[in-house]
Write a protein that holds these residues in place. Structure first.
Motif, PDB file in Angstrom:
ATOM      1  N   SER A 212       0.866  -1.172   0.000  1.00 25.31           N
ATOM      2  CA  SER A 212       0.000   0.000   0.000  1.00 25.31           C
ATOM      3  C   SER A 212       0.904   1.224   0.000  1.00 25.31           C
ATOM      4  O   SER A 212       1.964   1.228   0.623  1.00 25.31           O
ATOM      5  N   PHE A 213       0.473   2.284  -0.695  1.00 25.76           N
ATOM      6  CA  PHE A 213       1.281   3.494  -0.794  1.00 25.76           C
ATOM      7  C   PHE A 213       0.633   4.677  -0.076  1.00 25.76           C
ATOM      8  O   PHE A 213       1.061   5.817  -0.222  1.00 25.76           O
ATOM      9  N   ASP A 214      -0.400   4.409   0.718  1.00 30.43           N
ATOM     10  CA  ASP A 214      -1.174   5.488   1.327  1.00 30.43           C
ATOM     11  C   ASP A 214      -0.359   6.320   2.317  1.00 30.43           C
ATOM     12  O   ASP A 214      -0.603   7.509   2.474  1.00 30.43           O
ATOM     13  N   ALA A 215       0.609   5.690   2.997  1.00 35.76           N
ATOM     14  CA  ALA A 215       1.336   6.382   4.064  1.00 35.76           C
ATOM     15  C   ALA A 215       2.690   6.909   3.610  1.00 35.76           C
ATOM     16  O   ALA A 215       3.564   7.163   4.432  1.00 35.76           O
ATOM     17  N   GLY A 216       2.892   7.076   2.327  1.00 33.79           N
ATOM     18  CA  GLY A 216       4.183   7.540   1.843  1.00 33.79           C
ATOM     19  C   GLY A 216       5.093   6.371   1.523  1.00 33.79           C
ATOM     20  O   GLY A 216       5.101   5.880   0.405  1.00 33.79           O
ATOM     21  N   ARG A 217       5.872   5.914   2.507  1.00 35.57           N
ATOM     22  CA  ARG A 217       6.711   4.747   2.293  1.00 35.57           C
ATOM     23  C   ARG A 217       5.828   3.513   2.129  1.00 35.57           C
ATOM     24  O   ARG A 217       4.872   3.320   2.889  1.00 35.57           O
ATOM     25  N   PRO A 218       6.135   2.661   1.141  1.00 39.94           N
ATOM     26  CA  PRO A 218       5.316   1.463   0.934  1.00 39.94           C
ATOM     27  C   PRO A 218       5.270   0.572   2.173  1.00 39.94           C
ATOM     28  O   PRO A 218       6.290   0.369   2.840  1.00 39.94           O
TER      29      PRO A 218
END
Length: 284
Positions: A212-218
């Motif tokens: 997931s890429f929602d928080a910046g770092r995968p």
């Protein structure tokens, strides 16, 4: 979908009871797949810089899967990678090697495996089912932690919702010498803990981290278990992760100190009832 030579393909048709419920909603995923990115080969140092903690798992000298570091000494992968497909018996962990960031004949770190634990409800019995895919995760403890500053373990996160943008980094039988990144594919459905995804996977992609890429770092939100067909379209199937990963960590801690399994962590016996999915699974 671990690679083992010769590669044999067979399609298993499972009960279609859930087609009208869960998989019917992914029968025409045009919106999800239209924006999918193509595979990008991470052949150069610059391209692969952020993905050094993804590596190839060479299994018993006969095949390989994909795995990813989630701690300096822990690799997350698919449970079925730890089984011999012909005898259906567990492969000795000591015959497995993790090649972190493997690319064109070199790795950022090489580590043998000290021990391995699989999901306590996983059964490798030759039958592909929803339960098997959902529980298809394993943790490998390395002989020595990887302290290389260029190899940073990934964090894990909760299972993504339907429609979420995700990505996969994996090796495969036709790209075994360098990983490939697909940084835009989508969750098409969530069914009984199984993620149905529009990501491009193939033999050797088993155990590959789904990001997931929602928080910046995968962050890793699932593990590739199998590929399947839904209404004629190739899809990837991913295992559950959050609570299941906690069980694996408890197993590993228990085995390290010789303790008992925590309450509620038991093994499913062969013959107990397991539900099926409505997809056509292509054997790993």
């Amino acid at each position: 979908m671990s690679v083992k030579k010769p590669i044999r393909q067979r399609t298993l048709s499972l009960a279609a009871a859930l087609l009208s419920v869960g998989l019917a909603c992914v029968a025409a995923p045009k919106g999800a797949s239209a924006d999918d990115s193509r595979l990008q080969r991470l052949e150069t140092t610059e391209a692969g810089r952020d993905w050094q903690a993804v590596g190839r798992l060479d299994v018993n000298g006969e095949g390989f899967c994909t795995g990813a570091l989630i701690a300096p000494d822990l690799v997350l992968t698919a449970a079925h990678c730890l089984y011999d497909r012909d005898s259906r018996t567990r492969i000795a962990p000591q015959t497995i090697e993790f090649l972190a960031g493997w690319r064109n004949g070199r790795a950022s770190a090489y580590r043998s495996i000290r021990q391995a634990v699989i999901h306590p409800s996983y059964i490798y019995d030759g039958k592909v089912s929803t339960d098997r895919v959902r529980n298809d995760i394993a943790l490998l403890q390395l002989q020595r932690p990887i302290r290389n500053t260029t190899v940073t373990p990934f964090e894990t996160d909760q299972r993504p919702q339907k429609g979420a943008r995700i990505g996969v980094v994996s090796y495969a039988h036709d790209r075994s010498e360098a990983p490939s990144l697909q940084d835009v594919c989508a969750v098409m459905a969530r069914q009984e803990g199984v993620l149905v995804m529009s990501c491009d996977v193939d033999y050797g992609s088993s155990g590959a981290p789904v990001f997931s890429f929602d928080a910046g770092r995968p962050k890793i939100v699932s593990v590739v278990s199998a590929k399947a067909e839904v209404s004629g379209q190739q899809v990837a199937l991913g295992s559950a992760l959050a609570e299941e990963l906690a069980l694996l960590r408890a197993q590993l801690t228990g085995s390290r100190i010789g303790g008992q399994m925590p309450p509620g962590v038991g093994r499913v016996k062969v013959g107990e009832r397991r539900s099926n999915s409505g997809a056509k699974f292509i054997s790993q």
